[in-house]
Design an enzyme around this catalytic site. Structure first.
Site, mmCIF file in Angstrom:
data_model
loop_
_atom_site.group_PDB
_atom_site.id
_atom_site.type_symbol
_atom_site.label_atom_id
_atom_site.label_comp_id
_atom_site.label_asym_id
_atom_site.label_seq_id
_atom_site.Cartn_x
_atom_site.Cartn_y
_atom_site.Cartn_z
ATOM 1 N N HIS A 76 -3.075 7.707 5.767
ATOM 2 C CA HIS A 76 -3.398 6.520 4.935
ATOM 3 C C HIS A 76 -4.756 6.155 5.290
ATOM 4 O O HIS A 76 -5.325 5.821 4.634
ATOM 5 C CB HIS A 76 -2.381 5.664 5.628
ATOM 6 C CG HIS A 76 -2.215 4.323 4.807
ATOM 7 N ND1 HIS A 76 -2.007 4.089 3.755
ATOM 8 C CD2 HIS A 76 -2.375 3.165 5.551
ATOM 9 C CE1 HIS A 76 -2.076 2.910 3.089
ATOM 10 N NE2 HIS A 76 -2.181 2.272 4.321
ATOM 11 N N LYS A 119 -10.044 7.919 1.362
ATOM 12 C CA LYS A 119 -10.399 6.300 1.194
ATOM 13 C C LYS A 119 -11.829 6.095 1.303
ATOM 14 O O LYS A 119 -12.381 5.023 0.752
ATOM 15 C CB LYS A 119 -9.587 5.424 1.868
ATOM 16 C CG LYS A 119 -7.914 5.223 1.402
ATOM 17 C CD LYS A 119 -7.521 3.909 1.977
ATOM 18 C CE LYS A 119 -5.957 3.812 1.684
ATOM 19 N NZ LYS A 119 -5.035 4.814 2.004
ATOM 20 N N CYS A 160 0.912 -1.051 0.015
ATOM 21 C CA CYS A 160 0.024 0.045 0.091
ATOM 22 C C CYS A 160 0.816 1.220 0.103
ATOM 23 O O CYS A 160 0.125 2.331 -0.044
ATOM 24 C CB CYS A 160 -1.009 0.044 1.287
ATOM 25 S SG CYS A 160 -1.437 -1.607 1.524
ATOM 26 N N PHE A 197 0.857 -2.901 4.721
ATOM 27 C CA PHE A 197 1.194 -4.118 5.325
ATOM 28 C C PHE A 197 2.742 -4.650 5.118
ATOM 29 O O PHE A 197 3.541 -4.160 4.153
ATOM 30 C CB PHE A 197 0.479 -5.120 4.403
ATOM 31 C CG PHE A 197 -1.128 -5.187 4.990
ATOM 32 C CD1 PHE A 197 -1.465 -4.678 6.114
ATOM 33 C CD2 PHE A 197 -1.675 -6.161 4.357
ATOM 34 C CE1 PHE A 197 -2.681 -5.035 6.523
ATOM 35 C CE2 PHE A 197 -3.155 -6.734 4.740
ATOM 36 C CZ PHE A 197 -3.674 -5.805 5.841
ATOM 37 N N GLU A 239 -2.610 5.214 13.560
ATOM 38 C CA GLU A 239 -2.228 6.416 12.826
ATOM 39 C C GLU A 239 -2.385 7.547 13.490
ATOM 40 O O GLU A 239 -1.715 8.412 13.775
ATOM 41 C CB GLU A 239 -2.872 6.318 11.504
ATOM 42 C CG GLU A 239 -2.333 7.582 10.492
ATOM 43 C CD GLU A 239 -2.781 7.427 9.155
ATOM 44 O OE1 GLU A 239 -3.669 6.368 8.865
ATOM 45 O OE2 GLU A 239 -2.475 8.167 8.313
ATOM 46 N N HIS A 262 -9.595 1.691 -1.364
ATOM 47 C CA HIS A 262 -8.068 1.360 -1.254
ATOM 48 C C HIS A 262 -7.538 0.751 -2.327
ATOM 49 O O HIS A 262 -7.779 -0.414 -2.617
ATOM 50 C CB HIS A 262 -7.856 0.603 -0.006
ATOM 51 C CG HIS A 262 -6.391 0.572 0.529
ATOM 52 N ND1 HIS A 262 -5.287 1.216 -0.403
ATOM 53 C CD2 HIS A 262 -5.742 0.082 1.657
ATOM 54 C CE1 HIS A 262 -4.377 0.903 0.367
ATOM 55 N NE2 HIS A 262 -4.325 0.313 1.530
#
Lengths: 397, 96
Positions: free
Chosen positions: A289, A320, A157, A384, A300, A325
């Site tokens: 993110h 998002k 990502c 990830f 986050e 995503h």
């Protein structure tokens, strides 16, 4: 070190097939999520590009090109048009750096189905060319004539943020004058959608970043590319640029495969600020993110507090809730949103924000765009596997 | 599909012993604690271990467990409750 400015952008995604359409969808907080075509009856949602006529019109020979490369070429053409490039005077000085997570998975599955499902003996002769992870970079170079450094970055990502960061470093160091950089992804295959579903982290309703009711992410496809250029090169061409890329930071958590480490995220943000020669207090807006998963958004938020101070975090929003995503493309769409936020003096909202979460207690610009002066903004990608990348954009000096 | 978030009752029998066997390798250092009354949060597994455990259960019994790692994990209580819910899904699949 050369200064680096942004002179063009291109977007192909479910939210819009151009930068203005994309920006309108972000400001309207208008998602386009529907059951993915590859998995009928499962209820698995995606932000999918459904307009086959538009795809056919993207201008690439589809038989030898995966969707991911097709999207990238279309976005590159938009970005170069905005930057005012027709042909390159010195093509060997033009780099192409594109983030991609998974390669041509739709093409791979389509062809492997012939063998595994239908007991056919042959696959399409372009299967290797379509499937290779680097194909989008090759296609963009062929379609545009760029002959400088050309490669794909793959960091799940964070792929696109790493691509933009790598291109930035090429330009700063003098290895190229111009770079077409960003990301592309076309992950909406039967197998990939079910693999994500098996992790039990996908929402079956909508993506609600930072809201208490958030219950997961929604996969998306698309591409975002920007044209980066040394300030000197842009000036020589007579192009006035209003936004520059000022800093890039990246690192690894070296921790858990799935659960991000707030310390690692915070360190990436600090690296990007130091690279830009700026302080946390200079940042007016952060593009998160913000995946809409329970773990990411909480951690986050913790990382933001570590960098900016618990009571001093700037407004932060995740797009998002509109875009879904798009994995290897996400960092590019978000970098473009960040550039547009600076240019227009508007923070795009976090869509679908229906209820505050005590664990996520920052200003997330809920549901409605906010007009505000933004001189400096940050775009964060946390992948990830604990791979972090942070970009700092600013009004061009 | 059935939601496994709110469960009640006491479990025994084959599902519980299957579950203990499946969870065992994930619960390092807590193997002796794998009993019906043990709270899942006390056996050192995270939400992604749990996703793998559910996958093995789904494969073993041919059932679908409606589980979302974003919202369900924190609401689960004991291994016995979990076994109860699995038993219900297995029973619903093949009524006696």
């Amino acid at each position: 070190m050369n200064r680096v400015v942004v002179t063009g952008a291109g977007v192909v995604c479910a939210a819009g097939f151009s930068v203005p359409a994309f920006w309108d969808a972000l400001l309207a907080a208008r998602p386009r999520f529907a059951e993915a075509k590859a998995v009928p009856g499962t209820g698995i949602l995606a932000a999918e590009i459904l307009d086959d006529a538009v795809i056919a019109d993207l201008g690439v020979k589809a038989s030898s090109c995966d969707r991911s490369a097709l999207f990238a070429v279309a976005a590159a053409r938009q970005a170069l048009a905005e930057a005012g490039f027709d042909a390159f005077a010195r093509p060997e000085r033009v780099a192409v750096v594109i983030g991609n997570g998974a390669g041509g998975v739709v093409s791979i599955e389509e062809q492997y189905d012939r063998i595994h499902q239908n007991a056919q003996a042959r696959v399409h002769p372009m299967t290797v060319a379509r499937a290779m992870v680097s194909s989008s970079a090759s296609w963009v170079s062929m379609a545009t004539g760029a002959r400088g450094p050309c490669f794909v970055t793959s960091s799940a990502c964070a792929s696109a943020a790493h691509a933009i960061g790598a291109a930035f470093q090429l330009l700063r160091s003098g290895a190229a004058d111009v770079a077409i950089a960003g990301g592309t992804e076309a992950p909406l295959s039967n197998g990939v959608l079910r693999a994500w579903d098996a992790m039990k982290i996908m929402s079956s309703t909508t993506c609600r970043p930072f809201a208490r009711t958030r219950d997961g992410l929604i996969l998306a496809e698309g591409a975002g590319l920007i044209v980066l250029e040394t300030a000197e090169h842009a000036t020589r061409r007579g192009r006035a640029a209003d936004v520059e890329l000022a800093g890039f930071g990246s690192n690894a958590d070296a921790g858990n495969l799935f659960t991000p480490d707030p310390e690692g995220m915070a360190a990436a943000m600090r690296l990007a600020l130091a690279d830009a020669g700026l302080s946390p207090g200079d940042v007016a807006y952060v593009n998160a993110h913000g995946t809409g998963t329970a773990a990411n958004d909480k951690l986050e938020t913790e990382a933001m507090k570590a960098v900016f101070g618990p009571g001093a975090c700037p407004p932060i929003s995740s797009i998002k809730g509109v875009t879904g995503h798009s994995l290897g493309a996400a960092g590019a769409l978000e970098a473009i949103a960040t550039v547009l936020a600076i240019r227009n003096g508007v923070a795009p909202p976090t869509a679908n924000y229906d209820e505050p979460d005590p664990d996520c207690d920052l200003d997330y610009v809920p549901n409605v765009p906010r007009t505000m002066a933004i001189r400096t903004a940050m775009s964060n990608s946390f992948a990830f596997g604990g791979l972090n990348a942070s970009l700092v954009f600013a009004k061009a000096r | 599909m059935s939601d496994i978030s709110g469960s009640r009752g006491s479990a025994d029998g084959p599902v519980l012993s299957d579950l203990v066997e499946i969870i065992g390798p994930y619960a390092k250092g807590h193997r002796d604690d794998l009993k019906a009354e043990t709270k899942i949060e006390k056996i050192g597994i995270d939400s992604f271990d749990f996703v793998e455990i559910i996958f093995q259960i789904e494969e073993k019994y041919g059932i679908d467990v409606d589980y979302n790692a974003n919202s369900t994990f924190s609401r689960l209580t004991t291994i016995g409750d979990f076994a109860d819910e699995i038993s219900k899904l297995v029973a619903a699949k093949s009524p006696a």
